[in-house]
Design an enzyme around this catalytic site. Structure first.
Site, PDB file in Angstrom:
ATOM      1  N   TYR A 154       0.848  -1.208   0.000  1.00 11.25           N
ATOM      2  CA  TYR A 154       0.000   0.000   0.000  1.00 11.25           C
ATOM      3  C   TYR A 154       0.879   1.253   0.000  1.00 11.25           C
ATOM      4  O   TYR A 154       0.521   2.288  -0.541  1.00 11.25           O
ATOM      5  CB  TYR A 154      -0.967  -0.033   1.184  1.00 11.25           C
ATOM      6  CG  TYR A 154      -2.188   0.831   0.974  1.00 11.25           C
ATOM      7  CD1 TYR A 154      -3.079   0.566  -0.067  1.00 11.25           C
ATOM      8  CD2 TYR A 154      -2.455   1.916   1.806  1.00 11.25           C
ATOM      9  CE1 TYR A 154      -4.197   1.356  -0.271  1.00 11.25           C
ATOM     10  CE2 TYR A 154      -3.575   2.699   1.617  1.00 11.25           C
ATOM     11  CZ  TYR A 154      -4.439   2.419   0.585  1.00 11.25           C
ATOM     12  OH  TYR A 154      -5.552   3.203   0.383  1.00 11.25           O
ATOM     13  N   LYS A 161      -3.082   8.585   2.548  1.00  6.43           N
ATOM     14  CA  LYS A 161      -4.339   8.462   3.310  1.00  6.43           C
ATOM     15  C   LYS A 161      -4.183   9.051   4.719  1.00  6.43           C
ATOM     16  O   LYS A 161      -5.150   9.581   5.274  1.00  6.43           O
ATOM     17  CB  LYS A 161      -4.779   6.999   3.398  1.00  6.43           C
ATOM     18  CG  LYS A 161      -5.217   6.383   2.078  1.00  6.43           C
ATOM     19  CD  LYS A 161      -6.382   7.104   1.440  1.00  6.43           C
ATOM     20  CE  LYS A 161      -6.998   6.331   0.290  1.00  6.43           C
ATOM     21  NZ  LYS A 161      -7.931   7.132  -0.510  1.00  6.43           N
TER      22      LYS A 161
END
Ligand code: NDP
Length: 254
Positions: A154, A161
């Site tokens: 990720y 994020k």
């Protein structure tokens, strides 16, 4: 529940998009919607999706890296709707090579691109939308647990994020006095176009389904329903939050 409410949705790429599930929930609740698409490439997709269920929805071209397109989008939606009651931000991007291997090797361009499109764009769109939210409003964005915990692959998207979730809190503080609420939904993994760019997605989904209290993966429609809740008066006291819609996965230790 959302009758007479008007909103704009960023991030429908196809029928699997979380933004599309959100649009369906908002439409069912009675809201009027405008959609944006990133480029001509996606226009036909969005048009085909909306034609059957929401034929009167304005469709506007908007690549968030082009400020003039953002300005034109809000000019047009303002002319069409008169005001805005909600905005759905369901946009993220990082170069594919940054979403595999070690985070350590993330180069400057990949970092800047990921943070610009996936995090800065929320601030950019909130600033443009706020003047149209003359009767208060609700802004909802989509985030992932990788903001807080390490998910291999990720990588820079987790960093983006984290910036996005922090932006939610700062924006909520700035816009609260105008009765504009800003919240994030932290969704469990869902098979979408963007998610397929993350290496190890199927392992991640399997792990979530095995470990989550509800013993399954979340459905996009469940994320959409939560977004509809956040856009309506039932959530009027909630702002600056990251709400997990992940079948409970995030609460688990061992
Ligand atoms: P989609 O690929 O369906 O949606 C992502 C959208 O972002 C696409 O419409 C994409 O357009 C758009 N986008 C990318 N770059 C730009 C840009 N420069 N300007 C405007 N739009 C742009 O995937 P999802 O529905 O999965 O993603 C929606 C959001 O949900 C993202 O923020 C994602 O990180 C988040 N999320 C997803 C999860 C999942 O497992 N799927 C879990 C938790 C959060 P284009 O296709 O043209 O690039």
């Amino acid at each position: 529940m959302l009758k007479d409410k008007r909103g704009i949705i960023f991030g429908v790429a196809n029928k699997r998009s979380i933004a599309w599930a959100t649009a369906q929930a908002l439409n069912q609740a009675g809201a009027r919607l405008a959609f944006t698409y990133q480029g001509e490439r996606l226009k036909d997709n969005v048009e085909a999706l909306t034609r059957a269920e929401m034929p009167d929805s304005p469709l506007l071209a908007c690549d968030v890296t082009k400020q003039e397109e953002v300005a034109e989008t809000f000019k047009q939606v303002g002319a069409e709707f008169g005001r805005l009651d909600f905005l759905i931000h369901s946009i993220a991007f990082a170069p594919r090579e940054a979403l595999e291997g070690d985070y350590l090797k993330t180069d400057r361009d990949a970092f800047i691109t990921a943070l610009e499109i996936s995090a800065y764009s929320l601030t950019q769109l909130a600033r443009a939308a706020a003047p149209l939210m003359t009767e208060g409003g609700s802004i909802v964005t989509m985030t992932f647990h990788g903001a807080e915990k390490v998910y291999q692959g990720y990588n820079v998207m987790g960093v983006a994020k984290a910036a996005l979730e922090s932006s939610v809190r700062y924006l909520a503080a700035d816009l609260g006095p105008q009765n504009i609420r800003v919240n994030a939904i932290s969704a469990g993994p869902i098979q979408t176009l963007s998610a397929r760019g993350v290496s190890g997605l199927s392992t991640m989904m399997k792990h979530h389904a095995e470990r989550a209290p509800l013993r399954r993966n979340v459905e996009a429609s469940e994320v959409g329903n939560t977004a509809a809740f956040l856009c309506g008066s039932l959530s009027s006291g909630i702002t600056g939050e990251t709400i997990y819609v992940d079948c409970g996965y995030n609460i688990m230790g061992i």
